[in-house]
Write a protein that holds these residues in place. Structure first.
Motif, PDB file in Angstrom:
ATOM      1  N   ARG A  60      -6.885   9.013  -4.366  1.00 14.05           N
ATOM      2  CA  ARG A  60      -7.831   8.044  -4.994  1.00 14.05           C
ATOM      3  C   ARG A  60      -7.808   6.640  -4.415  1.00 14.05           C
ATOM      4  O   ARG A  60      -8.779   5.881  -4.313  1.00 14.05           O
ATOM      5  N   HIS A  61      -6.448   6.289  -4.533  1.00 14.26           N
ATOM      6  CA  HIS A  61      -6.242   4.957  -3.763  1.00 14.26           C
ATOM      7  C   HIS A  61      -6.210   4.978  -2.303  1.00 14.26           C
ATOM      8  O   HIS A  61      -6.654   3.806  -1.787  1.00 14.26           O
ATOM      9  N   PHE A  62      -5.643   5.843  -1.788  1.00 14.72           N
ATOM     10  CA  PHE A  62      -5.630   5.848  -0.250  1.00 14.72           C
ATOM     11  C   PHE A  62      -6.241   7.411   0.333  1.00 14.72           C
ATOM     12  O   PHE A  62      -5.632   8.303   0.276  1.00 14.72           O
ATOM     13  N   PRO A  63      -7.504   7.223   0.676  1.00 17.14           N
ATOM     14  CA  PRO A  63      -8.129   8.488   1.105  1.00 17.14           C
ATOM     15  C   PRO A  63      -7.669   9.047   2.275  1.00 17.14           C
ATOM     16  O   PRO A  63      -7.629  10.409   2.638  1.00 17.14           O
ATOM     17  N   ASP A  64      -7.213   8.427   3.125  1.00 11.09           N
ATOM     18  CA  ASP A  64      -6.305   8.767   4.329  1.00 11.09           C
ATOM     19  C   ASP A  64      -5.255   7.905   4.796  1.00 11.09           C
ATOM     20  O   ASP A  64      -5.026   6.958   4.178  1.00 11.09           O
ATOM     21  N   ARG A  65      -4.549   8.308   6.017  1.00  4.73           N
ATOM     22  CA  ARG A  65      -3.484   7.415   6.453  1.00  4.73           C
ATOM     23  C   ARG A  65      -3.804   5.944   6.874  1.00  4.73           C
ATOM     24  O   ARG A  65      -2.986   5.159   6.505  1.00  4.73           O
ATOM     25  N   SER A  66      -4.657   5.923   7.267  1.00  2.08           N
ATOM     26  CA  SER A  66      -5.236   4.549   7.800  1.00  2.08           C
ATOM     27  C   SER A  66      -5.476   3.641   6.530  1.00  2.08           C
ATOM     28  O   SER A  66      -4.923   2.414   6.716  1.00  2.08           O
ATOM     29  N   THR A  67      -5.865   3.879   5.848  1.00  3.19           N
ATOM     30  CA  THR A  67      -5.845   3.207   4.418  1.00  3.19           C
ATOM     31  C   THR A  67      -4.324   2.742   3.698  1.00  3.19           C
ATOM     32  O   THR A  67      -4.216   1.697   3.281  1.00  3.19           O
ATOM     33  N   ALA A  68      -3.600   3.919   3.859  1.00  5.02           N
ATOM     34  CA  ALA A  68      -2.240   3.500   3.268  1.00  5.02           C
ATOM     35  C   ALA A  68      -1.630   2.774   4.169  1.00  5.02           C
ATOM     36  O   ALA A  68      -0.731   1.642   3.788  1.00  5.02           O
ATOM     37  N   VAL A  69      -1.629   2.733   5.675  1.00  6.19           N
ATOM     38  CA  VAL A  69      -0.926   1.967   6.179  1.00  6.19           C
ATOM     39  C   VAL A  69      -1.539   0.668   6.133  1.00  6.19           C
ATOM     40  O   VAL A  69      -0.787  -0.569   6.268  1.00  6.19           O
ATOM     41  N   PHE A 108       5.288  -2.679   9.851  1.00  7.62           N
ATOM     42  CA  PHE A 108       5.102  -4.116   9.996  1.00  7.62           C
ATOM     43  C   PHE A 108       5.349  -4.196  11.619  1.00  7.62           C
ATOM     44  O   PHE A 108       4.736  -4.937  11.953  1.00  7.62           O
ATOM     45  N   ILE A 109       6.348  -3.688  11.880  1.00  6.77           N
ATOM     46  CA  ILE A 109       6.683  -3.784  13.477  1.00  6.77           C
ATOM     47  C   ILE A 109       5.550  -3.063  14.272  1.00  6.77           C
ATOM     48  O   ILE A 109       5.140  -3.731  15.042  1.00  6.77           O
ATOM     49  N   GLY A 110       5.108  -2.092  13.691  1.00  6.63           N
ATOM     50  CA  GLY A 110       3.970  -1.353  14.554  1.00  6.63           C
ATOM     51  C   GLY A 110       2.846  -2.299  14.556  1.00  6.63           C
ATOM     52  O   GLY A 110       2.156  -2.303  15.621  1.00  6.63           O
ATOM     53  N   LEU A 111       2.559  -3.187  13.536  1.00  9.11           N
ATOM     54  CA  LEU A 111       1.296  -4.071  13.523  1.00  9.11           C
ATOM     55  C   LEU A 111       1.718  -5.066  14.693  1.00  9.11           C
ATOM     56  O   LEU A 111       0.651  -5.327  15.158  1.00  9.11           O
ATOM     57  N   LEU A 112       2.811  -5.508  14.892  1.00 11.04           N
ATOM     58  CA  LEU A 112       3.093  -6.634  15.879  1.00 11.04           C
ATOM     59  C   LEU A 112       2.855  -5.979  17.208  1.00 11.04           C
ATOM     60  O   LEU A 112       3.124  -6.719  18.084  1.00 11.04           O
ATOM     61  N   HIS A 113       2.941  -4.844  17.286  1.00 12.17           N
ATOM     62  CA  HIS A 113       2.548  -4.267  18.723  1.00 12.17           C
ATOM     63  C   HIS A 113       1.396  -3.117  18.649  1.00 12.17           C
ATOM     64  O   HIS A 113       1.609  -1.914  18.402  1.00 12.17           O
ATOM     65  N   ALA A 125      -7.798  -2.385  14.898  1.00 11.52           N
ATOM     66  CA  ALA A 125      -8.415  -3.357  14.737  1.00 11.52           C
ATOM     67  C   ALA A 125      -7.962  -4.320  13.786  1.00 11.52           C
ATOM     68  O   ALA A 125      -7.803  -5.444  13.522  1.00 11.52           O
ATOM     69  N   HIS A 126      -7.731  -3.610  12.464  1.00 13.86           N
ATOM     70  CA  HIS A 126      -6.997  -4.112  11.163  1.00 13.86           C
ATOM     71  C   HIS A 126      -5.783  -4.794  11.725  1.00 13.86           C
ATOM     72  O   HIS A 126      -5.643  -5.737  11.224  1.00 13.86           O
ATOM     73  N   ALA A 127      -5.065  -3.927  12.277  1.00  9.85           N
ATOM     74  CA  ALA A 127      -3.799  -4.436  12.749  1.00  9.85           C
ATOM     75  C   ALA A 127      -3.590  -5.997  13.457  1.00  9.85           C
ATOM     76  O   ALA A 127      -3.075  -6.687  13.520  1.00  9.85           O
ATOM     77  N   LEU A 128      -4.660  -5.921  14.524  1.00  9.38           N
ATOM     78  CA  LEU A 128      -4.946  -7.119  15.256  1.00  9.38           C
ATOM     79  C   LEU A 128      -5.197  -8.425  14.621  1.00  9.38           C
ATOM     80  O   LEU A 128      -4.707  -9.345  14.545  1.00  9.38           O
ATOM     81  N   ALA A 129      -6.069  -8.112  13.331  1.00  9.03           N
ATOM     82  CA  ALA A 129      -6.770  -9.114  12.447  1.00  9.03           C
ATOM     83  C   ALA A 129      -5.481  -9.724  11.880  1.00  9.03           C
ATOM     84  O   ALA A 129      -5.186 -10.907  11.725  1.00  9.03           O
ATOM     85  N   LEU A 130      -4.619  -8.623  11.111  1.00 12.75           N
ATOM     86  CA  LEU A 130      -3.401  -9.098  10.460  1.00 12.75           C
ATOM     87  C   LEU A 130      -2.242  -9.866  11.429  1.00 12.75           C
ATOM     88  O   LEU A 130      -1.775 -10.695  10.867  1.00 12.75           O
ATOM     89  N   SER A 131      -2.216  -9.416  12.484  1.00 14.45           N
ATOM     90  CA  SER A 131      -1.395  -9.979  13.505  1.00 14.45           C
ATOM     91  C   SER A 131      -1.638 -11.614  13.609  1.00 14.45           C
ATOM     92  O   SER A 131      -0.955 -12.362  13.749  1.00 14.45           O
TER      93      SER A 131
END
Length: 201
Positions: A60-69, A108-113, A125-131
Motif C-alpha cells: 500500500r505504501h510502496f507498490p514496487d521496489r522503485s518507490t521503496a528506494v 544512498f551510496i547508490g544515489l551518488l553513483h 532520474a529520481h536519483a539524479l535530481a536528489l543528487s
C-alpha cells in the motif's frame, strides 16, 4: 507505548488511518537497514518483516521496489537539507551528516553513483535530481576559498568518497569515508545524523 512482538518476529500493525504514518516511517527505516545490509536488490518481503508489518501494508505504501528506494533516498536527502538549513551549520558539519549517511546507507551510496541504478530509469532520474539537491545543500555553506569550491571539484570529491565507503559494517564504511576525505585534504565535522548532539567525554 511498547508494542508486543509476535512469534514470527513481527510487531502487530494497528489498523486505521492513524497507523499509516507510523507504518510508513517504520517501512522507510526498515528499508534503509535492509538495503544497507543486502543492497538495492534485497527482497521487499525482508523490509516488511523488519518493519513488523504485513506484505499488504508494504505494498500500500510502496507498490514496487522503485518507490521503496525513492523513499529511502528522499529521507537521506531531506536530513542533509535540514542540516544545511540549521542556523549553526557550517560546511564541515553538513559534510559530517553526509558522511554519516554514506556509512549508514548502501542505497544512498547508490544515489551518488546513478549509473549503479542500472536499467531502472525511474530510479535513475529520481536519483539524479536528489543528487543535485545534495550538492546544492553543501554549496550553501562552501567557503569561497575552499579547495572544493570549483565547478566540478565538489561533485567529484563526493563521488570519490562514496565509492571508497565500502565494507560490511557501517563502522568500516565510516572509517574508509573519513580516510578518503583526509586524502583529499578536506576536514569533516562530527559524523552523525542530523539532530544528534555531540556529548562531552
Amino acid at each position: 507505548m511498547a508494542q508486543h512482538i509476535g512469534q514470527d518476529g513481527r510487531r502487530p500493525a494497528n489498523d486505521g488511518p492513524k497507523a499509516a504514518a507510523r507504518n510508513r516511517a517504520a517501512l522507510i527505516a526498515a528499508a534503509r537497514e535492509v538495503f544497507a545490509e543486502h543492497g538495492l536488490e534485497a527482497p521487499l518481503s525482508a523490509i516488511a518483516r523488519r518493519a513488523g508489518v504485513g506484505q499488504g501494508v508494504l505494498y500500500r505504501h510502496f507498490p514496487d521496489r522503485s518507490t521503496a528506494v525513492a523513499a529511502v533516498l528522499e529521507e537521506n536527502v531531506r536530513q542533509i537539507e535540514q542540516a544545511a538549513d540549521d542556523q549553526d551549520a557550517t560546511f564541515d558539519t553538513v559534510l559530517g551528516v553526509l558522511t554519516w549517511h554514506l556509512a549508514q546507507s548502501a542505497a544512498f551510496i547508490g544515489l551518488l553513483h546513478t549509473d549503479r541504478t542500472g536499467n531502472r530509469p525511474g530510479i535513475r532520474a529520481h536519483a539524479l535530481a536528489l543528487s543535485e539537491r545534495v550538492e546544492r545543500a553543501l554549496r550553501t555553506h562552501l567557503p569561497h576559498n575552499h579547495r572544493l569550491n570549483t565547478q566540478d571539484n565538489l561533485a567529484l570529491s563526493i563521488a570519490m568518497v562514496s565509492a571508497a565507503a565500502t565494507g560490511p559494517t557501517h563502522e568500516e564504511r565510516e572509517h574508509r569515508a573519513l580516510a578518503a576525505w583526509q586524502l583529499l585534504g578536506v576536514e569533516v565535522g562530527p559524523v552523525q545524523a542530523f539532530g544528534t548532539r555531540a556529548t562531552d567525554p
